[in-house]
Design an enzyme around this catalytic site. Sequence first.
Site, PDB file in Angstrom:
ATOM      1  CG  ASN A  10      -1.697   1.334   1.437  1.00  0.00           C
ATOM      2  OD1 ASN A  10      -1.612   1.977   0.282  1.00  0.00           O
ATOM      3  ND2 ASN A  10      -2.277   1.487   2.598  1.00  0.00           N
ATOM      4  CD1 TRP A  11       3.740   1.437  -2.913  1.00  0.00           C
ATOM      5  CD2 TRP A  11       3.795   2.546  -4.397  1.00  0.00           C
ATOM      6  NE1 TRP A  11       4.721   0.697  -3.433  1.00  0.00           N
ATOM      7  CE2 TRP A  11       5.010   1.511  -4.709  1.00  0.00           C
ATOM      8  CE3 TRP A  11       3.916   3.419  -5.440  1.00  0.00           C
ATOM      9  CZ2 TRP A  11       5.799   1.297  -5.599  1.00  0.00           C
ATOM     10  CZ3 TRP A  11       4.748   3.338  -6.822  1.00  0.00           C
ATOM     11  CH2 TRP A  11       5.623   2.358  -6.749  1.00  0.00           C
ATOM     12  CE  LYS A  12      -0.032   3.016   4.672  1.00  0.00           C
ATOM     13  NZ  LYS A  12       0.045   3.270   6.323  1.00  0.00           N
ATOM     14  CD  GLU A  97      -2.661   5.492   6.720  1.00  0.00           C
ATOM     15  OE1 GLU A  97      -2.570   5.627   5.438  1.00  0.00           O
ATOM     16  OE2 GLU A  97      -1.812   4.890   7.231  1.00  0.00           O
ATOM     17  CD  GLU A 167      -3.270  -2.373   7.060  1.00  0.00           C
ATOM     18  OE1 GLU A 167      -2.271  -2.570   6.625  1.00  0.00           O
ATOM     19  OE2 GLU A 167      -3.806  -1.216   7.012  1.00  0.00           O
ATOM     20  N   GLY A 173       2.756   2.011  10.699  1.00  0.00           N
ATOM     21  CA  GLY A 173       4.072   3.219  10.497  1.00  0.00           C
ATOM     22  C   GLY A 173       4.542   3.483  11.761  1.00  0.00           C
ATOM     23  CB  SER A 213       5.673  -2.212  11.601  1.00  0.00           C
ATOM     24  OG  SER A 213       5.204  -0.966  11.929  1.00  0.00           O
ATOM     25  N   GLY A 234       3.049  -1.145   4.134  1.00  0.00           N
ATOM     26  CA  GLY A 234       3.017   0.262   3.743  1.00  0.00           C
ATOM     27  C   GLY A 234       4.532   0.533   3.527  1.00  0.00           C
ATOM     28  N   GLY A 235       5.266   1.195   4.468  1.00  0.00           N
ATOM     29  CA  GLY A 235       6.444   1.682   4.102  1.00  0.00           C
ATOM     30  C   GLY A 235       7.695   0.836   3.511  1.00  0.00           C
TER      31      GLY A 235
HETATM   32  P1  13P Z   1       3.344   0.222   7.384  1.00  0.00           P
HETATM   33  O1  13P Z   1       3.686  -1.233   6.884  1.00  0.00           O
HETATM   34  O2  13P Z   1       4.101   1.238   7.103  1.00  0.00           O
HETATM   35  O3  13P Z   1       3.273   0.270   9.039  1.00  0.00           O
HETATM   36  O4  13P Z   1       1.862   0.563   6.981  1.00  0.00           O
HETATM   37  C1  13P Z   1       0.956  -0.645   7.132  1.00  0.00           C
HETATM   38  C2  13P Z   1      -0.297   0.009   6.151  1.00  0.00           C
HETATM   39  O5  13P Z   1      -1.198   0.666   6.714  1.00  0.00           O
HETATM   40  C3  13P Z   1      -0.568  -0.996   5.202  1.00  0.00           C
HETATM   41  O6  13P Z   1      -1.808  -0.686   4.688  1.00  0.00           O
END
Ligand code: 13P
Length: 250
Positions: A10-12, A97, A167, A173, A213, A234-235
């Site tokens: 998920n690149w956000k 989010e 999640e 994050g 994470s 995410g990250g």
């Molecule tokens: P992180 O992997 O950066 O914690 O983010 C998780 C996330 O929100 C994936 O949708």
Amino acid sequence: MARRILAAGNWKMNKTPSETKAAIEAMKATCASEETEVLLCVPSIDIPAALEAAAGSNIQIGAENVYFEDSGAYTGEVAPNMLTDLGVKYVILGHSERREYFAETNETVNKKMIKCFEHGLIPIMCCGESLTQREQGVTMDFIRQQVKVGFLGLTADQAKAAIIAYEPIWAIGTGKTATSDQAEEVCKGIRDLIRELYGDETAEEIRILYGGSVKGSNAAELFSKEDIDGGLVGGASLKPDFGDIVNYNK
Ligand code: 13P
């Protein structure tokens, strides 16, 4: 039939179209896998560049959100057929989010779930508790409500095809991963709920991901759990070493 592990990024709100192209070109080699299914969900504006860059590779491209109407006066929204017209199959729905900053609710997520299936899109529906809810001991009650309302009106075949991402908000994050036992406990609870709602076959087929994470160093442990069928990342999905998650078992 064993459920296939899905490594979904998920690149956000990260990367321009040109950055997307370069990143995916670099990820093609590291993310190659015959076993793990690989998906990158990217900002809508980046989807054409991502599809072009990923062509001929095992990397699939998905979206991060979609609206629950077919067309009309909804300034700034993206309709399901705009995604399917590009060849997109997967879309993330109800990320925490979006719930926190964009007023997404269980009810709007449900409308989007139904609309996705009308258009042949596969939703990755997110759920997860806050730290306060965990501390108050209401994690499973809260998640059962999110999943129950999110899935209202879906048939067993639709539920089977859908994907759920657990999640915990406190793990997103923050670098603070749920332990594999904590993650498994909730993912199992979600599968048990699907069993209550739809029966054994659906419960055994639906894929349930863990997110929060996830990184190369913890993916193998998380994905080895009975009820965890991959990760929503995410990250760590923004760089070529996403391949360490894809190839967690190597
Ligand atoms: P992180 O992997 O950066 O914690 O983010 C998780 C996330 O929100 C994936 O949708």
